[in-house]
Structure formats: structure tokens, C-alpha cells
Design an enzyme around this catalytic site. Structure first.
Site, PDB file in Angstrom:
ATOM      1  N   ALA A 271      -9.572   1.794  -4.949  1.00  0.00           N
ATOM      2  CA  ALA A 271      -9.000   0.615  -5.576  1.00  0.00           C
ATOM      3  C   ALA A 271      -7.522   0.812  -5.884  1.00  0.00           C
ATOM      4  O   ALA A 271      -6.722  -0.108  -5.768  1.00  0.00           O
ATOM      5  CB  ALA A 271      -9.760   0.300  -6.856  1.00  0.00           C
ATOM      6  N   GLU A 275      -3.617  -0.151  -0.179  1.00  0.00           N
ATOM      7  CA  GLU A 275      -3.697   0.006   1.276  1.00  0.00           C
ATOM      8  C   GLU A 275      -3.178  -1.216   2.009  1.00  0.00           C
ATOM      9  O   GLU A 275      -2.709  -1.126   3.121  1.00  0.00           O
ATOM     10  CB  GLU A 275      -5.113   0.339   1.739  1.00  0.00           C
ATOM     11  CG  GLU A 275      -6.216  -0.508   1.174  1.00  0.00           C
ATOM     12  CD  GLU A 275      -6.736   0.085  -0.116  1.00  0.00           C
ATOM     13  OE1 GLU A 275      -6.407  -0.491  -1.163  1.00  0.00           O
ATOM     14  OE2 GLU A 275      -7.436   1.104  -0.095  1.00  0.00           O
ATOM     15  N   ASP A 317      33.937 -10.960  14.661  1.00  0.00           N
ATOM     16  CA  ASP A 317      34.892 -11.320  15.705  1.00  0.00           C
ATOM     17  C   ASP A 317      35.561 -12.620  15.325  1.00  0.00           C
ATOM     18  O   ASP A 317      35.079 -13.332  14.467  1.00  0.00           O
ATOM     19  CB  ASP A 317      34.126 -11.631  16.996  1.00  0.00           C
ATOM     20  CG  ASP A 317      33.781 -10.397  17.757  1.00  0.00           C
ATOM     21  OD1 ASP A 317      34.389  -9.363  17.482  1.00  0.00           O
ATOM     22  OD2 ASP A 317      32.893 -10.475  18.623  1.00  0.00           O
ATOM     23  N   ASN A 665      -9.583  -5.373  -6.054  1.00  0.00           N
ATOM     24  CA  ASN A 665      -8.452  -4.868  -5.284  1.00  0.00           C
ATOM     25  C   ASN A 665      -8.417  -5.331  -3.860  1.00  0.00           C
ATOM     26  O   ASN A 665      -7.363  -5.619  -3.319  1.00  0.00           O
ATOM     27  CB  ASN A 665      -8.455  -3.351  -5.283  1.00  0.00           C
ATOM     28  CG  ASN A 665      -7.925  -2.850  -6.583  1.00  0.00           C
ATOM     29  OD1 ASN A 665      -6.741  -2.833  -6.785  1.00  0.00           O
ATOM     30  ND2 ASN A 665      -8.808  -2.510  -7.483  1.00  0.00           N
ATOM     31  N   ASP A 669      -6.844  -9.311  -4.690  1.00  0.00           N
ATOM     32  CA  ASP A 669      -5.445  -8.945  -4.705  1.00  0.00           C
ATOM     33  C   ASP A 669      -4.721  -9.253  -3.413  1.00  0.00           C
ATOM     34  O   ASP A 669      -3.557  -9.589  -3.398  1.00  0.00           O
ATOM     35  CB  ASP A 669      -5.321  -7.442  -4.944  1.00  0.00           C
ATOM     36  CG  ASP A 669      -4.677  -7.207  -6.265  1.00  0.00           C
ATOM     37  OD1 ASP A 669      -4.596  -8.174  -7.037  1.00  0.00           O
ATOM     38  OD2 ASP A 669      -4.245  -6.088  -6.505  1.00  0.00           O
TER      39      ASP A 669
END
Ligand SMILES: Nc1ncnc2c1ncn2[C@@H]1O[C@H](COP(=O)(O)OP(=O)(O)OP(=O)(O)O)[C@@H](O)[C@H]1O
Ligand SMILES: [Cu+]
Length: 837
Positions: A271, A275, A317, A665, A669
Site C-alpha cells: 500500500a 507503484e 533566432d 491505495n 488513489d
């Protein structure tokens, strides 16, 4: 116009189409994108997924907790699906970009020069190549003027090889010996040539070797993220370890089963690791690059987006960027009009309105004055235009006996080679009057000789070319100033021309530093440091050669600036490669060499387009840092709750069940995090000035402080629930509810500039949708027992809802306090060094 003995008329369009059908497109076959099962398998092979799989199977089979085990496996499945779809999306974006930057080739079809995609070149086509081009196919030269080709990609030899037109029968030999052949994929570094295509696609020498074009070099952002993920992974594993250690004492006392504790520890570790972070960031960058492509900014290397956003200096330029680049001759000074325009036609490489902008403009002006290329003249030798010498020279065989040298170029260069006299002086004096008006001035001269370097020329006159300012450029300069970005003009043009244009677009024209002034500082150590100082302060660099661009990039970067540099020529490549962001032009205006060295290609060279890219870059940087803040704060708060809960609430055994940790998670999430990645925060993103690195100390401190605050608030809500004597399930449900609500408000906390609920906070639909949907999902699983069962969630009394909402609202207030505080308590050492991308 190049007058030659043989004027190949090339293939007809019909013949070309037939051959294209017969030989196939002129491309090396691309590796196929991996299939869906392969992608899924790759996602599953991730260590986290493997752990999750084991945890799910153990719960299901060993512990026999069927609903919970199935829930964990479902979460794993959802995770793989999200991962695969993100990867596919990012892949599509990158592929789409690759098509946009497909190489082009100049071929003669039906007697006229055309620019076509290199993939449509067929054997038998007559191709024209010039300095800066990548050779589109293997071909045999019929004409070559000072042609040099870099074949290192084929032969490994770093010296460029000189090429000449083929003789009656070409000899074979090793590649490096075949001087009358051009090979696909090699780079023309000087001169020009015409060649007939012999082989295309996989049949070329390059095709035989097979493409060595690997991509995917990791950028600084990816490296930084990988590092962060590793560190957090370590923290997560340690947290899981601590949890297991604490739990073990409980196992000894017979209060818990060993397997439960180990599973909970593993779940905590899973959790806690963000990842989804790396994948979400890559997706955000890939989608951002698609949006940028729609604005005409094609990003060749994803990390360049972040660097664009961090830009502090744009070195630009003049022609094509600040001006439209459509040159027209608007004035001339001469004693003999006919001689001047004849010279302009002889010393000219444009054909059919294609070619160098100066040459095209001169050919058009000559035509307006009633002149056409004199028939029967043959070009004997030529030295093509080159930015170092600022001139071009041609020797033609005229009807008279001796060959004629014609030179055109910067007045200082050309007039210095003329016989001194009243006419030469008169012209020299006229230069600055024209240049002051922002016009590009060229001088022409000739002499009967066969020596390209001859002196004692006869001055033919001056031509002045004007170039309109782009209205959007002036606006872009103002935008840059407001955003704290300096704009520096770098040009090969005359100082007076440069100054006039700079003033017109609103660049502070002081100081104007010329190449000659830099040279005068000398090359000793002392001179070098003075030179760097001069380069750093310059607002306009005039009459500098491309080598100076590289020095400028170095001097600015040493000073800690993040430099975006534009360039089109062959010689600009080193500067483009060394800048934080190299910008080249798509199409006719830029060379292949510049495009390959650049990390960004723009479809119009307009400074406004580049600023649009910077704006998107700033938005993306902001989004990525929101995402990092959101995930890290939430995860850290969760670890704190689980660890303190483990000590404070012994009766619960584990404060949150593994399945609940994974639910929070991996499912809840991910959605807001992805939404933050494509967020549109209120206000102009250009005003989002980059501050330090993604994870500088101030940022980390802020994350830690907020995590403690959120953790404490959620902890209190759970503690009250326990004191009220709720059941174990209810207490855990309360913990999940409070944690989810508090984390969701974090999405708004991290994306705000000053205050969480500042003006326009509700704008940014993706975040609103994601947060509302996620909250709704959580409410559903809490109130509907059937849905909550696999997650071991049960309905809580109204007080519970009030406490969860209260914790969320208080989180906002405390986190906003941290926002102000963080500026004061941290980072005495100034901006963190992570700004360079
Ligand atoms: N085709 C040409 N033939 C001869 N001389 C040229 C030609 N084009 C440019 N020059 C001369 O060389 C000088 C430098 O030109 P160059 O194209 O290198 O400038 P640049 O740095 O690209 O300018 P800018 O910033 O305006 O794009 C010009 O000022 C002009 O005097
Ligand atoms: Cu005229």
C-alpha cells in the site's frame, strides 16, 4: 539557378505511383507494438503484483476467507487493467508523434522539384540533397557540388567522406570507397547534389544492417522518479517489517495468528509504495505531448516537456521565429541594375521557388526586374552558402571567353574582397542606413577568374531584404517577461538589423554583443571568463557564427539557467543538443540534422508557439508535482495511522485489514492521481513558476508535515469511535472512511497555488469528476452491506460521517497552514538544485 548540362526531369507521378506499389514504401519495418496479453503479462511480472497475487491466494486458500481473497484478486485485476491501458495510451501518443516528425525528401517529379515524405521515394526518383539533409535512400550521384557526407552510422568512420558525380561506369568496393553513391540514413554535412535513387527501404545498405535506432533513453525526471520510488519502497518495506515485529509479540501472547500479521505487513508495504506514480507520470507526459502537438509543438523526447516548463532563458533566432521568414527584396543600391540582378541569378541555388529564403527572394526580385537566367550558361564550380563564411560563390561559363566568379554575402565579407574605390566605399556607407531599418543587407560582386577565393572583385551593389515581424512574437515576448523568462536574440545578421528587429518585438536591445567583440576578448583563461560574462548579459547577439550558440548555451547553463534554444542549420546541432531544450523547425525551414539534435520540433517557428510549449510544460510540471504530493502525503499518512494504531489499539490486532489497505491505495488513489496528471489548474499556467526540484527538501518537508497532520486527524476520529464503544468492524470502517475523505481533499490541497479553495478551484473537470466519483464509490461500499462485505466494511452511525467530513475539512485548514509555514521553515540554502530538467 543552377545551370547544368543535364537537367534531369525525374519520374512522372504516374510512374512513381506504380513503382511505389511495386517496391513498397521506403521505410525500415518498425517493431510491432506488443500485443495485449504480452502487456498484461509484463504488468503481472512486477514484484508488487506477484506479492498481491500471493497475498490473495493465501487469503483465499490457506485462510479460507473467500470474499476477502476474491476482493484482493479483483484489486489486482483492476490494477493490471489500469496499468495496461495507461501504457497503451502512452504508446499511442508516442507513435502518433513519430508520424508527425516523419522525414521528408526533395525529388524531381514531372520536371519540377517537390517535397514529399521520404517514405514515398521510389527507385528511379531523382533526389536533391543539400547540407543538413538526411539521405532518404541509396542513390547514385549525377551532380555534386562540394558535397560531403557523414557516413559514420554505416561505416563507423567519423570523418565525413567527399562525394562526386558518378563516371560512366561506377566501380564497386567497400562502402567507404564508393564516392559516387549516397546511402540512406547518412547525413549531408556540406555542399549539395543530385542523385538517382537505386534502392529503397529494407534493400538499402542501412536496411541490411537493420535499424540501430533504439529509443527510450531515460530522462532526468524518470531517473528522479525511479530514485524516489526506490527510497519510498525501502521506507514501505521497513514499515511493513516494523508492523510484523510489533505483531509478533501479539502472536506470542496468542492474540493473533502469525499469517494474519504477515499478510498485514505485506499489505502495508504494498500500500505504501506509490507503484502507480511512475506510470501515471509517464502517461501525463505522453498525453501532454499530444496536447502540445495540437499546438504545433512536437516533443521528440518526453523529458523535454518538463525542461520546457522549467525554462528561464529562451535563446531565439531572428528569421522565422521573430519574423515571418518570408523575405522580399525591398531596396537596392547599385550602379548597374542589370549586372546586379544577373549576379543575383548566377549566385543562386533556388529552383522552382524552393530553396534558401534569401536565394528565393533574390530570384523573384530579378524576375520582377525583367531578368531570367541567361541561357547557355553552365556552372563550373560553386561554394554553397555557409553560416561561417556568410557568403556564397559561384563560377559560371558565360558566352565570353573567361569564366566568371560571382560572390554574394554579408557586406563586410564581400566588400572587403572588392577593389577599393569610391563605388565600394559608397556601398559600404549605405549598409547601416538599410540595416537600421531592420533589413537584411547582402552585397554582390564579380570578377573574371576561375578562382573561388579571388580578391579584387568588382562590387555590383547591395540588396536589402525585409522580413515582417510576427505580431504573435511581440505578444510572446511580453508573456515571457511576465513569466520571468528572458528572451535573447541570436543571429548571424548585422548588428543594426538585429537591434532594429529586437526593439520592434520588445526585446531589450541592450547590450548588443557582436561576434567580433567577443573575438576581441581573446582566448586566454581571462578572456574566456570575460567572454562567458559577456554572453550571459547579452540581450542580442549579432554576427555570431553557430559555434557561439554553443558557448552561449554553456555560459548560461553554468550560471544555473535552464536554456531553450532554437536552431535550424547544420551547424546548430551541437548547441541544440547541449541546450536543456533544443527547438528545431519542421518542414523546409529546418534541416534534418537540426531536427534530430533537437528535443522539440515546432511546426511554425513562431516564438509564440514555443511559449505555448513552455506554458504546457509549466502546467505539466505543476501536475506532476501535484500528483507526487498527493500520493506521497496520502501514503505516508496511512503508514503513520497503521503503525500508531498498531500500538494504540491492541484490541484491533491490525488497524486496517490488508484488503482495506489495497482498496484505498490501488483503487481509490489511482483515479484522482491520474486526473491530477491531466489537470487544468485555474489561471495562466505560465505564471506557475518552477520552484526547485520535484522532491527538494522544502517539498519533502511539506509532504511530511501534512502527512502528520492528516494522520493525527484521522487517528482522532478513529479514537473517538473506539471510545464510543463501536464494534471492531465499525471502528475499521470509520478509519477507512475518514482516511479516504481526508485523502480526497488532498487532491485539492496539492493543486492549489495559494489557498485550497481559492478562486476557480472547482474548474479542472477531470479532478472534480475523479474526486466525486471516488467519494461516491466509498459512500456506496460503506452504506450498502452487500458491497461492503468483501472489504469488511459496515455502515457507521451519523456521528461517524460527521467525524470523517470534519477530519477532511480540518485537513484542508492544517495543510494550508503548512503551505505558508513551509516557505519560512525550510530551505535556507536557496532554490534546490533540481530545477534543471
Ligand atoms: N543565401 C545566402 N547567400 C549569401 N549570403 C547569405 C545568404 N544567406 C545569408 N547570407 C549572409 O549571411 C549572414 C548570416 O546569415 P544566416 O542565415 O547564417 O543568419 P542567421 O543566424 O540564420 O540569421 P537569423 O537569426 O536571422 O535567422 C546574413 O546576414 C547574410 O549577410
Ligand atoms: Cu530596381
Amino acid at each position: 539557378m543552377g545551370i547544368t548540362v543535364r537537367e534531369p526531369s525525374g519520374l512522372s507521378e504516374r510512374a512513381a505511383a506504380e513503382r511505389l506499389a511495386e517496391y513498397g514504401p521506403n521505410e525500415l519495418s518498425q517493431p510491432r507494438p506488443p500485443r495485449l496479453p504480452v502487456r498484461a503479462a509484463r504488468q503481472l511480472a512486477d514484484p508488487m503484483s506477484i506479492l498481491l497475487l500471493i497475498a490473495g491466494l493465501v487469503t483465499l486458500i490457506v485462510l479460507g476467507e473467500i470474499p476477502e481473497g476474491l476482493a484482493i484478486l479483483t484489486i489486482l485485476l483492476v490494477n493490471v487493467v489500469i496499468g495496461v491501458s495507461q501504457e497503451t495510451k502512452a504508446d499511442h501518443a508516442v507513435r502518433a508523434l513519430r508520424t508527425l516528425t516523419a522525414p521528408m525528401a526533395k525529388v524531381v517529379r514531372d520536371g519540377a522539384v517537390r517535397r514529399i515524405p521520404a517514405a514515398e521515394v521510389v527507385p528511379g526518383d531523382v533526389v536533391q540533397v543539400a547540407a543538413g539533409d538526411r539521405v532518404p535512400a541509396d542513390a547514385r550521384l549525377s551532380e555534386a557540388t562540394g558535397l560531403g557526407v557523414d557516413e559514420s552510422m554505416l561505416t563507423g568512420e567519423s570523418l565525413s567522406s567527399d562525394k562526386r558525380a558518378a563516371q560512366a561506369d561506377g566501380a564497386g568496393g567497400t562502402l567507404a570507397d564508393r564516392h559516387d553513391e549516397l546511402f540512406a540514413g547518412t547525413l549531408v554535412v556540406r555542399g549539395s547534389g543530385v542523385a538517382e535513387v537505386t534502392r529503397t527501404g529494407a534493400r538499402t545498405e542501412m536496411g541490411r544492417i537493420a535499424s540501430a535506432l533504439g529509443g527510450g533513453v531515460k530522462g532526468p525526471l524518470a531517473v528522479e522518479l525511479a530514485q524516489v520510488s526506490r527510497r519510498i519502497g525501502l521506507v514501505a518495506v521497513m514499515a511493513g517489517g516494523v508492523m510484523i515485529l510489533i505483531g509478533l509479540s501479539r502472536v506470542q501472547r496468542g492474540e493473533a495468528a502469525l499469517l494474519d500479521i504477515i499478510l498485514a505487513g505485506v499489505a502495508l508495504a504494498i500500500a505504501a509504495v506509490p507503484e502507480s506514480l511512475a506510470a501515471a507520470v509517464t502517461t501525463a507526459l505522453a498525453l501532454g505531448s499530444q496536447r502540445m502537438a495540437a499546438l504545433g509543438v512536437i516533443v521528440r523526447r518526453l523529458p523535454a516537456i518538463e525542461a520546457l516548463g522549467a525554462t528561464t532563458v529562451i535563446a531565439t533566432d531572428k528569421t522565422g521565429t521573430l519574423t515571418t521568414g518570408h523575405l522580399t527584396v525591398t531596396d537596392h543600391v547599385t550602379a548597374s541594375e542589370i549586372d546586379l540582378w544577373r549576379g543575383a541569378l548566377r549566385c543562386n541555388d533556388a529552383r522552382d521557388g524552393l530553396g534558401d529564403a534569401v536565394d528565393v527572394a533574390l530570384a523573384a526580385a530579378a524576375e520582377r526586374h525583367g531578368l531570367r537566367p541567361p541561357p547557355g550558361e553552365e556552372r563550373l564550380a560553386a561554394r554553397p552558402f555557409d553560416a561561417e563564411t556568410r557568403s556564397m560563390a559561384v563560377i559560371t561559363a558565360t558566352n565570353e571567353d573567361r569564366p566568371l566568379l560571382t560572390v554574394k554575402g554579408a557586406p563586410e565579407v564581400v566588400l572587403a574582397r572588392c577593389v577599393p574605390g569610391p563605388e565600394t566605399e559608397r556601398l559600404a556607407r549605405a549598409v547601416s542606413g538599410l540595416a537600421d531599418r531592420g533589413m537584411r543587407v547582402l552585397a554582390l560582386a564579380d570578377k573574371r577568374t576561375d578562382d573561388l577565393d579571388a580578391a579584387g572583385l568588382r562590387a555590383l551593389g547591395l540588396v536589402a531584404l525585409s522580413d515582417e515581424i510576427r505580431p504573435s512574437a511581440a505578444r510572446a515576448v511580453t508573456d515571457c517577461r511576465a513569466a520571468g523568462i528572458r528572451v535573447v536574440m541570436v543571429t548571424g545578421d548585422h548588428a543594426d538589423t538585429a537591434r532594429a528587429i529586437a526593439e520592434e518585438v520588445g526585446i531589450t536591445a541592450e547590450p548588443v554583443v557582436t561576434g567580433a567583440a567577443l573575438q576581441a576578448l581573446g582566448g586566454a583563461d581571462d578572456g574566456r571568463s570575460k567572454r562567458s560574462a559577456r554572453l550571459r548579459e547579452a540581450a542580442v547577439l549579432a554576427r555570431v557564427d553557430p559555434g557561439t550558440k554553443l558557448d552561449l548555451v554553456r555560459a548560461l547553463r553554468e550560471d544555473g539557467q535552464v536554456v531553450t534554444m532554437t536552431g535550424d542549420g547544420v551547424n546548430d546541432a551541437p548547441a541544440l543538443r547541449n541546450a536543456d531544450v533544443g527547438v528545431a523547425m519542421a518542414g523546409e525551414e529546418g534541416t534534418d540534422v537540426a531536427r534530430e539534435a533537437a528535443s522539440v520540433v515546432v511546426t511554425t517557428g513562431d516564438l509564440g508557439t514555443i511559449v505555448a510549449g513552455v506554458r504546457e510544460g509549466r502546467r505539466l510540471r505543476h501536475n506532476v508535482s501535484s500528483m507526487v504530493g498527493y500520493l506521497l502525503t496520502g501514503n505516508l499518512a496511512e503508514i503513520l495511522i497503521v503503525l500508531t494504531g498498531l500500538i494504540a489499539w491492541p484490541d484491533l490486532v491490525v488497524p486496517l485489514l490488508p484488503v482495506q489497505l489495497l482498496w484505498i491505495n490501488l483503487v481509490l488513489d489511482g483515479i484522482p492521481a491520474i486526473a491530477l496528471g491531466v489537470d487544468r489548474p485555474a489561471g495562466d499556467p505560465l505564471a506557475l513558476r518552477p520552484t526547485g526540484g520535484l522532491l527538494s527538501w522544502p517539498v519533502l518537508t511539506r509532504i511530511a508535515l501534512r502527512a502528520v497532520a492528516v494522520g493525527a486527524l484521522v487517528f482522532s476520529a478513529v479514537e473517538v469511535a473506539r471510545r464510543l464503544g463501536w464494534s471492531e468492524e465499525q471502528v475499521r470502517s470509520q478509519a477507512v472512511l475518514a482516511l479516504v475523505f481526508a485523502r480526497l481533499t488532498l487532491a485539492y490541497v496539492v493543486r492549489a497555488r495559494r489557498r485550497t479553495f481559492e478562486r476557480g478551484w472547482w474548474r479542472g473537470r477531470s479532478v472534480l469528476v475523479a474526486v466525486t466519483a471516488t467519494a461516491a464509490l466509498q459512500i456506496l461500499v460503506t452504506v450498502i452491506p452487500v458491497l461492503g462485505a468483501p472489504l469488511a466494511l459496515v455502515p457507521v452511525p451519523p456521528v461517524g460521517w460527521a467525524m470523517a467530513l470534519g477530519a477532511a475539512m480540518l485537513s484542508v485548514i492544517v495543510c494550508d497552514m503548512v503551505r505558508y509555514r513551509a516557505g519560512l521553515v525550510v530551505s535556507p540554502s536557496g532554490p534546490a538544485p533540481g530545477g534543471r530538467g
